[in-house]
Each structure stands twice: as structure tokens, then as C-alpha cells.
Design a protein around this motif. Structure first.
Motif, short mmCIF file in Angstrom:
data_model
loop_
_atom_site.label_atom_id
_atom_site.label_comp_id
_atom_site.label_asym_id
_atom_site.label_seq_id
_atom_site.Cartn_x
_atom_site.Cartn_y
_atom_site.Cartn_z
N ILE A 140 -7.25 -0.82 0.98
CA ILE A 140 -6.98 -2.18 1.43
C ILE A 140 -8.22 -2.69 2.15
N ALA B 116 -10.02 -13.45 -4.05
CA ALA B 116 -9.16 -12.27 -4.16
C ALA B 116 -8.25 -12.36 -5.37
N HIS B 117 -7.74 -13.56 -5.63
CA HIS B 117 -6.80 -13.71 -6.75
C HIS B 117 -7.47 -13.54 -8.11
N CYS C 211 0.82 -1.22 0.00
CA CYS C 211 0.00 0.00 0.00
C CYS C 211 0.85 1.26 0.00
N ASP D 255 -4.03 4.38 -1.41
CA ASP D 255 -4.45 3.05 -1.85
C ASP D 255 -5.51 2.48 -0.90
N ASP E 180 -6.72 -10.23 -9.04
CA ASP E 180 -5.27 -9.96 -8.95
C ASP E 180 -4.92 -9.21 -7.68
N MET E 181 -5.61 -9.57 -6.60
CA MET E 181 -5.45 -8.90 -5.32
C MET E 181 -4.68 -9.82 -4.37
N ASP F 179 -10.16 -2.06 -7.30
CA ASP F 179 -8.88 -1.36 -7.33
C ASP F 179 -8.12 -1.47 -6.01
N ALA F 180 -8.68 -2.17 -5.02
CA ALA F 180 -7.99 -2.34 -3.74
C ALA F 180 -6.67 -3.06 -3.96
N LYS F 181 -5.66 -2.67 -3.23
CA LYS F 181 -4.32 -3.22 -3.41
C LYS F 181 -4.10 -4.55 -2.70
N ALA F 182 -4.99 -4.88 -1.75
CA ALA F 182 -4.82 -6.15 -1.03
C ALA F 182 -6.06 -6.43 -0.19
N CYS G 213 -14.62 -7.16 -2.92
CA CYS G 213 -13.73 -7.13 -4.08
C CYS G 213 -14.44 -6.59 -5.32
#
Length: 489
Positions: free
Chosen positions: A108, A185-186, A102, A106, A189-190, A160-163, A155
Motif C-alpha cells: 500500500i 491512481a485510477h 489489503c 500486499d 486500477d488502484m 501491484d500496490a493494492k491502494a 504507482c
């Protein structure tokens, strides 16, 4: 790799055995310059390996020798691509995880009941938290994890969340379907960051919940000291590379780590890894046997209740760790806090945690049958001294809606504040954390707009005798809020 090896511990010990003349810190010089009473209590062996990162002993900030070898062994043991040793506890590892992914502004996605180290990392990084409410347990009055459905919705709403950060398992040993959460999440692409503070052992026995690395998570901060046999403050940070680079993690961890790293702590990580990798399953067999025995006996001490498999069944309770003994005392007419004090004063027994309705006892490879028998004897006496009610007491655990975030936690942390009467705080921006136990979920955090619902909820819980934590003024007559700048006239 040979998991019986302990390159770091062995290397440090061999260096100490050479008995070098030390013109470097620490200044106690193997205890000779230390207070004698303390030195004798600690012992010569421990003091002889209280060293610093001189060249023969490698450097945690740039490992290339014995520390690197020890970390590589740990990575294999935990099923990670890279493992980093942390002498800043799991809090330091958690902050590293968040700050590795982050930057200011960003997003999260995090559970609402995260550890304060997550909030600290959000403040340091300047990230904006997107909260998910954990599932609440009305029978026990505790919070569990977040559900896959809630993760999917979060999600989709914030791609656009980074994680995504997940607690697995919870303090009480309960876990959601972590593999499903990771897969969700994957697809965005998180990367998935796991607070695995209470789950170092779960990787080493098939009866326990899936570990973060087994579930395919990207980063996991894991307390080896809590349940894995290392010294207090010793943790690891496990990484599966792909969505997060190991170079970035090493750089952030180095920023947050003291340059005077404790070789006592590092050596304990090396040897704890060996024990878990070589003997973990056998040791955990014994712990599970003791826990199963204790649970069955406690459940015969009506009205005490120690939940087991019946915990499972909801989307947030996919699996659990039987070595965590949650003992519900709510039908005794006593609080968990009362029981904690009673056990301490009568039997010199210390529990891991107590709240309004429960105590939590943990069973580890360090426990013996006589320890469990003493606990059972004490609980038997506790029940006999109190008039139990066999009427099931239902708990209603509710939390208000999550308030709107007007400022990032970082901006709120650094903003000018003022003190206002509690009753006049509605509509202002909080500069404090306030939470009610149970279930230990923040009512508001710095940067959130205080609502009338928040205030009413806090008043109701105070009237019911529930403890409120966080505010500077524990009498709740005043609150710290962000100072308002009034227009000139």
C-alpha cells in the motif's frame, strides 16, 4: 431525499419519550442507577437516549431501519454511494479502509507522515508500506501533502500496490490536487483511500478544497466531530463503489466496532449531517469571514505571521482551508509550545496545536466574533511583552532517506526484541517508532534498518532542542530492536 430529516435522532427520542421499563443495559437505567453528581451534570435528556441496539432502534452492525435511513441521507449529503457511521472515531474508519483492501503481503502506497492509525492498520493487515515523502515547508517548518509527480512515480514503480492512501487536507489545512492524484491512481486500477480527518466541512463550501468524494476517491474516513458539529469520537466512512465493495467495508467495520454502540454518538452524527447539508454553506460563510478578519489582524502584529494564499503554488499546495489559522511565532524568540502555555495561563485560551515554530487555531461555526477578538487581544499583548526580531528566520527542514524495510511492520511488531545502547543500534532492525517535530515525519518505524544517517539526524535535532517522540527510553540512551538469533558454534 429530505435533508431536514433526522430519522435516527428522531427515532431514538420518540422511543425515550415512551418511557419504557428497561430490563436491559446500560445498567444506569436512564441515570437512576448512576452517581448523582455526574447524572445531574450530564442531564436527563442525554441519559434517556443512552441506549443499546434493541430491535426498535436498529443495529449499526446490520442496519436496516433508522440507522440505514440516516446513513443513506449522509451518503447523499457527502456525495457518496454509501456512508457508514463510525463510533470508533476516524481512527477506526481509517483502519477499516486499509484492512478492506489489503491482505498479508500486499503493498500500500502511503505518505511518510501518516497518522498512527494507518500504521496500526498496516500491522493488523500484514501489508507492506511503500512510502512517499511529503513536501516540506522551510518557512513554516511543517510538512504538506504528497505531489502528483511523486504519486505517479510510486504507482509506476509499484503497479501491484493494492491502494494509495492520501491525507487531504493536512492538519494545517493544505491540500494537493486531489483530483489529479485520484486520476493517476485510477489509471493503475488502484483505489484511493483518503484520510479526511480534518476536512468534513470542505464538501459544503466552494471556497474550500475539493472533498474526497468530489475528487472521485474510493474511500474517505472523515471526522464529523472535529469540524462538523458531532460529539467527540463520531466519524463517517464514505465510499464510492467500484474498486472497493460496500459489503467488504461493512464486514471489516463490524469487526472493528464495539457491539455496544453509543446512540448518543450516532444521534449526533445524524443531526450534524442535517446541519451541514441544510446550513453548512451559510455557517461556513461566517467562519470564513471570521478567519479572514483574524488573519488580516494577526499579520499586522509583526513579527507574527499567519499565511494565506501565498501558501499555494507548489505541487503539494494546490489549495488550502482558510479556517485554519497557522500563526508563526518563530521571530518572537519563543517556541509555539511557549506561546500555547502563555495563552492558557494568561487568557484561558486553548489552541489546537503547537510545535517549535507555530500555533494552530481553528475557526468553526462554534466561534463568535468576541472569541476572535480575545485571541487578537492576547496576541497583541504577547507581542508587546517580547522583543520581536524583524529579521526573517529561515528554517531548514530536512529528513533523512527512508530506511530499507527488512521486516513487515506486522512481523516486526510480533518479533522478539532486545534493548541495545543507542550508539550501537546502527545496522539493527528497529522495533520502535521515532520521529522528530518538526516536521513530524518518522525517522524509522518497526521493521526498518537503522542507519548511521538516522542516528546522526536524531542527535543533531536533539542538540538543536527539537522534541523526539516515540521511543520508550525518552533519554535516547537505548533503543528496542529486533532480537538477533546468533548461529550455534
Amino acid at each position: 431525499m429530505n435533508q431536514n430529516q433526522t430519522p435516527l435522532y428522531t427515532g431514538i427520542k420518540q422511543h425515550a419519550e415512551k418511557n419504557p421499563t428497561q430490563f436491559h443495559i446500560p445498567g444506569h437505567k436512564q441515570g437512576k442507577g448512576m452517581d448523582r453528581e455526574f447524572a445531574e451534570f450530564i442531564g436527563e435528556n442525554a441519559l434517556s437516549i443512552d441506549l443499546i441496539n434493541i430491535e426498535p432502534l436498529d443495529d449499526l452492525h446490520h442496519p436496516h431501519g433508522m440507522i440505514k435511513h440516516a446513513q443513506d441521507l449522509a451518503a447523499e449529503a457527502f456525495g457518496a454511494d454509501y456512508t457508514f457511521f463510525s463510533v470508533q472515531g476516524t481512527s477506526g474508519a481509517i483502519m477499516t479502509m486499509v484492512m478492506s483492501v489489503c491482505q498479508p503481503g500486499d503493498k500500500i502506497i502511503v505518505p511518510r507522515n501518516v497518522h498512527k492509525s494507518v500504521t496500526s492498520a498496516i500491522i493488523f493487515s500484514g501489508a507492506t508500506p511503500i512510502f512517499i515523502h511529503p513536501e516540506l515547508d522551510d518557512r513554516l517548518g511543517i510538512s504538506h501533502g504528497i505531489t502528483p509527480e511523486a504519486v505517479q512515480k510510486a504507482c509506476q514503480a509499484h503497479p501491484d500496490a493494492k491502494a494509495l492512501l492520501v491525507i487531504n487536507p493536512t492538519y494545517f489545512g493544505v491540500s494537493a490536487d486531489l483530483k489529479q492524484v485520484v486520476n493517476i491512481a485510477h489509471t493503475f486500477d488502484m483505489p484511493v483511500l483518503v484520510d479526511e480527518a480534518h476536512g468534513v466541512h470542505i464538501h459544503f463550501h466552494e471556497r474550500l478544497p475539493a472533498s474526497a468524494m468530489q475528487a472521485g476517491a474510493d474511500l474517505a474516513a472523515t471526522s464529523v466531530h472535529k469540524l462538523g458539529g458531532a460529539l467527540t469520537q463520531s466519524s463517517v466512512l464514505n465510499l464510492k463503489e467500484g474498486l472497493v465493495s460496500h459489503e467488504r467495508v461493512q464486514a471489516i467495520l463490524s469487526m472493528l466496532t464495539t457491539t455496544s454502540t453509543s446512540y448518543l454518538l450516532l444521534a449526533s452524527l445524524d443531526t450534524a449531517r442535517r446541519q451541514l447539508a441544510v446550513q453548512g454553506r451559510e455557517l461556513l460563510d461566517h467562519s470564513l469571514m471570521l478567519a479572514d478578519y483574524a488573519r488580516s489582524k494577526i499579520n499586522k502584529l509583526a513579527p507574527l505571521y499567519c499565511p494565506g494564499n501565498e501558501l499555494l503554488g507548489s505541487d503539494a499546495t494546490f489549495d488550502y482551508d482558510p479556517t485554519k489559522l497557522i500563526v508563526s511565532v518563530k521571530s518572537l524568540g519563543l517556541s509555539g509550545y511557549d506561546v500555547e502555555v502563555w495563552l492558557r495561563e494568561r487568557y484561558k485560551i486553548e489552541v489546537e496545536l503547537s510545535d517549535l515554530y507555530n500555533i494552530l487555531c481553528i475557526i468553526t461555526p462554534g466561534d463568535r466574533e468576541q472569541d476572535v477578538q480575545l485571541l487578537l487581544k492576547a496576541l497583541q499583548e504577547l507581542v508587546s511583552e517580547n522583543k520581536p526580531s524583524l529579521i526573517h528566520k529561515q528554517i531548514t527542514v530536512q529528513v533523512p532517506e527512508i530506511p530499507s524495510l527488512a521486516l513487515s511492520p506486522r512481523d516486526a511488531f510480533y518479533a522478539a526484541t532486545e534493548v541495545v545502547p543507542f550508539n550501537e543500534s546502527v545496522g539493527k532492525i528497529s522495533a520502535e517508532f521515532i520521529m522528530v517535530y518538526p516536521p513530524g515525519i518518522p525517522i524509522f518505524i518497526p521493521g526498518e534498518i537503522i542507519t548511521a544517517e538516522n542516528i546522526d539526524y536524531i542527535r543533531e535535532n536533539v542538540a538543536a532542542g527539537l522534541p523526539v517522540q516515540g521511543p520508550e527510553d525518552d533519554s535516547l540512551k537505548t533503543l528496542h530492536v529486533i532480537k538477533e538469533h546468533r548461529a550455534f558454534r
